[in-house]
Write an enzyme that holds these catalytic residues in place. Structure first.
Site, PDB file in Angstrom:
ATOM      1  N   HIS C  14       0.926  -1.356  -0.064  1.00 50.62           N
ATOM      2  CA  HIS C  14      -0.339   0.044  -0.106  1.00 50.62           C
ATOM      3  C   HIS C  14       0.707   1.586  -0.069  1.00 50.62           C
ATOM      4  O   HIS C  14       1.990   1.592   0.027  1.00 50.62           O
ATOM      5  CB  HIS C  14      -0.794   0.209   1.172  1.00 50.62           C
ATOM      6  CG  HIS C  14      -0.197   0.512   2.758  1.00 50.62           C
ATOM      7  ND1 HIS C  14      -1.144   0.735   3.610  1.00 50.62           N
ATOM      8  CD2 HIS C  14       0.906   0.093   3.156  1.00 50.62           C
ATOM      9  CE1 HIS C  14       0.445   0.684   4.667  1.00 50.62           C
ATOM     10  NE2 HIS C  14       0.939   0.396   4.228  1.00 50.62           N
ATOM     11  N   CYS C  33       5.517   6.635   5.188  1.00 49.38           N
ATOM     12  CA  CYS C  33       4.206   5.435   4.524  1.00 49.38           C
ATOM     13  C   CYS C  33       3.794   5.904   2.660  1.00 49.38           C
ATOM     14  O   CYS C  33       3.160   5.453   2.321  1.00 49.38           O
ATOM     15  CB  CYS C  33       3.751   5.344   5.592  1.00 49.38           C
ATOM     16  SG  CYS C  33       4.254   3.939   6.603  1.00 49.38           S
ATOM     17  N   HIS C  39       5.153   0.616  -0.367  1.00 48.51           N
ATOM     18  CA  HIS C  39       6.134  -0.997   0.613  1.00 48.51           C
ATOM     19  C   HIS C  39       4.891  -1.665   0.645  1.00 48.51           C
ATOM     20  O   HIS C  39       3.717  -1.874   0.277  1.00 48.51           O
ATOM     21  CB  HIS C  39       6.162   0.227   1.980  1.00 48.51           C
ATOM     22  CG  HIS C  39       5.524   0.525   3.010  1.00 48.51           C
ATOM     23  ND1 HIS C  39       4.618   1.855   2.701  1.00 48.51           N
ATOM     24  CD2 HIS C  39       5.002   0.093   3.865  1.00 48.51           C
ATOM     25  CE1 HIS C  39       3.719   1.824   3.544  1.00 48.51           C
ATOM     26  NE2 HIS C  39       4.299   1.040   4.395  1.00 48.51           N
ATOM     27  N   HIS C  41       3.683  -5.665   3.644  1.00 49.43           N
ATOM     28  CA  HIS C  41       3.451  -5.595   5.151  1.00 49.43           C
ATOM     29  C   HIS C  41       2.874  -7.822   4.852  1.00 49.43           C
ATOM     30  O   HIS C  41       1.980  -7.910   3.910  1.00 49.43           O
ATOM     31  CB  HIS C  41       2.280  -4.906   5.913  1.00 49.43           C
ATOM     32  CG  HIS C  41       2.968  -3.416   6.652  1.00 49.43           C
ATOM     33  ND1 HIS C  41       4.044  -3.493   6.705  1.00 49.43           N
ATOM     34  CD2 HIS C  41       2.077  -2.711   5.810  1.00 49.43           C
ATOM     35  CE1 HIS C  41       4.327  -1.980   6.859  1.00 49.43           C
ATOM     36  NE2 HIS C  41       3.150  -1.817   6.507  1.00 49.43           N
ATOM     37  N   ASP C  79      -5.381 -10.891  -0.937  1.00 52.98           N
ATOM     38  CA  ASP C  79      -3.493 -12.060   0.059  1.00 52.98           C
ATOM     39  C   ASP C  79      -2.826 -11.276  -1.666  1.00 52.98           C
ATOM     40  O   ASP C  79      -3.495 -11.723  -2.480  1.00 52.98           O
ATOM     41  CB  ASP C  79      -3.990 -12.987  -0.042  1.00 52.98           C
ATOM     42  CG  ASP C  79      -2.384 -13.300   0.049  1.00 52.98           C
ATOM     43  OD1 ASP C  79      -1.927 -12.973   0.831  1.00 52.98           O
ATOM     44  OD2 ASP C  79      -2.545 -14.432  -0.025  1.00 52.98           O
ATOM     45  N   HIS C  80      -1.628 -10.585  -1.992  1.00 54.70           N
ATOM     46  CA  HIS C  80      -0.938 -10.759  -3.239  1.00 54.70           C
ATOM     47  C   HIS C  80      -1.596  -9.422  -3.821  1.00 54.70           C
ATOM     48  O   HIS C  80      -1.110 -10.039  -5.083  1.00 54.70           O
ATOM     49  CB  HIS C  80      -0.983 -12.150  -3.498  1.00 54.70           C
ATOM     50  CG  HIS C  80       0.532 -12.919  -3.139  1.00 54.70           C
ATOM     51  ND1 HIS C  80      -0.306 -13.828  -1.992  1.00 54.70           N
ATOM     52  CD2 HIS C  80       1.789 -12.921  -3.251  1.00 54.70           C
ATOM     53  CE1 HIS C  80       0.872 -14.372  -1.624  1.00 54.70           C
ATOM     54  NE2 HIS C  80       2.543 -13.882  -1.946  1.00 54.70           N
ATOM     55  N   GLU C 127      -0.569  -5.129  11.468  1.00 56.85           N
ATOM     56  CA  GLU C 127       0.256  -4.814  10.583  1.00 56.85           C
ATOM     57  C   GLU C 127       1.832  -5.289  10.649  1.00 56.85           C
ATOM     58  O   GLU C 127       2.926  -5.387   9.787  1.00 56.85           O
ATOM     59  CB  GLU C 127       0.060  -2.746  10.369  1.00 56.85           C
ATOM     60  CG  GLU C 127       0.102  -2.868   9.669  1.00 56.85           C
ATOM     61  CD  GLU C 127       0.940  -0.778   9.322  1.00 56.85           C
ATOM     62  OE1 GLU C 127      -0.377  -0.957   8.274  1.00 56.85           O
ATOM     63  OE2 GLU C 127       1.649  -0.542   9.993  1.00 56.85           O
TER      64      GLU C 127
END
Lengths: 138, 138, 138, 138, 138, 138
Positions: C14, C33, C39, C41, C79-80, C127
């Site tokens: 994100h 951020c 970047h 998580h 996801d991904h 996170e």
């Protein structure tokens, strides 16, 4: 008012099978956990107690007394056991799901809980790293 | 040369009892683990593979192929099982200690290990958070 | 009444940037951020459900059905993924902070929550190891 | 309304000894923790704050401001310290049990808590992996 | 040949200060760890032993005997202690850095290591979650 | 000779896509990791250094100097970054698989490694809780 949480560990085996369900229903409900030979887990029990802090000792609960109680009432009975075969709670049809194990532990602890250990406010039972059951008692 | 470690999880029950030992020796050797009804664990298996990094893909090992192999050779046989009663390895007197479980997994993986997955260099089996067994294969 | 908590894992990227803020305000608010390239998580979602224990099965919730619901409503979408670029929720100015991600997951789950899964009482989104967001729904 | 939990770490030493108790009572109450030379821990403090999500930033709390406050009020005073010898709170007879440490941190944070950081709703202090203390503030 | 790793836990306090260094050098070398009043940690000691698996028991090492040895040689001396003030090893100028603590534990274990426990091949001492020291003995 | 392992944390996003492979091969090789918009991880880097213990300080390595080096050479470049878009290493076709990231970090550290920090003997990079890459350098 402080809440103290202590974590206790035991290892046990169980089989999930309900005599009130048909074979097909048992299979649908429990999947691999219905395997007739059973399987097992490393369980972690979290016991949370609430109490005011004692002004002289600075402690909410006498921890050695709490440990002794859990050792006597839970660990000595559940650790290194086959729950279905060895504990009276589950010998007569009550399925040793983690929900029922938690409820049985709660019932037993409530019966004999000594007021000097404060109020028992929450029990949590971790079955795996991704699966936790909780009973909020207050 | 890179080493990849993948962690896999299974749950199983076992009883430690050797037919080559007397009752008293079994008790001394295994203690609570000798309980006739067995107990169980959440096991974690770590598989470590060494391989050069492929220049086009930037990967050391095709992970989906590794996962499929471990699923077929280990997880499908060990997960949600009673090791003493259900696996041929332990039905005829071999005690399912974590040492022996690790050795049996190693033997099976070595027999069928495909060279395209690199070299199998280390297996680790965690029985509890404080107890780990390791086999250095190279 | 038992509470079951299940943990689910997804990985995503994100970027935190609000079209309602100036460049300087974005920088002050989000720091690293706000990096334009983003970047990512490893997120862990905890879903907590409350339900009475069913007397025949000894279970509070049919876990396979819960897993299927979370797979369909959350994991298959998050996801991904790059949250800013790929999810409708965040394409039009809503910043994919973990607070907003949690609120969007909650809204989606509430819309379609089937009563047979019990009451959805808490969502938590981790996170990093030191940063957790929680929404108490009841 | 979202709850954010941040985890902070500090290391410190302490000795549990109450001037209001006799030597025998100190020994019974604190056991090995009454050792005159003290011992120590890696502590983890969890700070939980509740706040609505800000519509422009998508954040519940400005995390850098929260981190700065905890650094100034807690970490700069507790990290790498001997609690009995170096902190005014415990120099004059208040026993630095984890219960009292938690209460002192709570009192200090409440005194200076700025409304822009939301509501401080829970503090947790982990002393070891099996021992956690919690104060519910709201 | 199997390697067994067992993890043991103790809590202790220490101060890092070398009588062979000036005050300024002590400050530069140890920073906050040079605080005259000391601080403390939750330590985890990992003991790794290599041994062939015994054909009758299926075990590499008699774990109760290993536990008793570590209890006697390490835990009874280090747990709930101030290392500088209470252990002869560090009373006369040897700085209780985790490196030196590990070396002292190794020396003591090597002196009295009984061959029936196999070969002591590695010791690891975790000081915090991000800081581990290891001694490879073989 | 002591080995010190320090753990460092960074968060980053990446996309796995090789210009040397066809679309179909990229899909087969990387699966969901080939998603054009990328995804991300919380990475943990373990740096292991071997050195004799200094007789005056009792330390194997000056930790502040090691931390500063890793901050400058790794964290300042990788933390809160999109590896494909922002790092020269991966802008020209080298795929930012964790294997390649580990190899690039190793190459960079080897170039500038100062002898006073001891010997760099092992790097490990954790991508998720179940996936670790290791490079043994000695």
């Amino acid at each position: 008012m402080i809440r103290l949480t202590r974590r206790y560990h035991f290892v046990a085996s169980h089989r999930l099978h309900s005599p009130q369900l048909s074979e097909a229903e048992n299979d649908t409900t429990y999947g691999k956990c219905n395997n007739p030979f059973g399987h097992g887990h490393n369980y972690t029990l979290e016991v949370t107690v609430a109490n005011p802090v004692h002004s002289e000792t600075g402690q909410a609960v006498p921890v050695p007394a709490l440990d002794a109680l859990i050792q006597e009432q839970v660990l000595s009975r559940y650790d290194h056991r086959n729950l279905n075969e060895e504990l009276d709670e589950y010998k007569f049809g009550l399925v040793p799901t983690t929900e029922n194990v938690l409820a049985c532990i709660e019932e037993k602890l409530r019966e004999i809980w000594p007021p000097r250990l404060g109020s028992l406010v929450r029990l949590r039972l971790h079955e795996t790293a991704n699966n936790t059951f909780e009973s909020t008692l207050s």
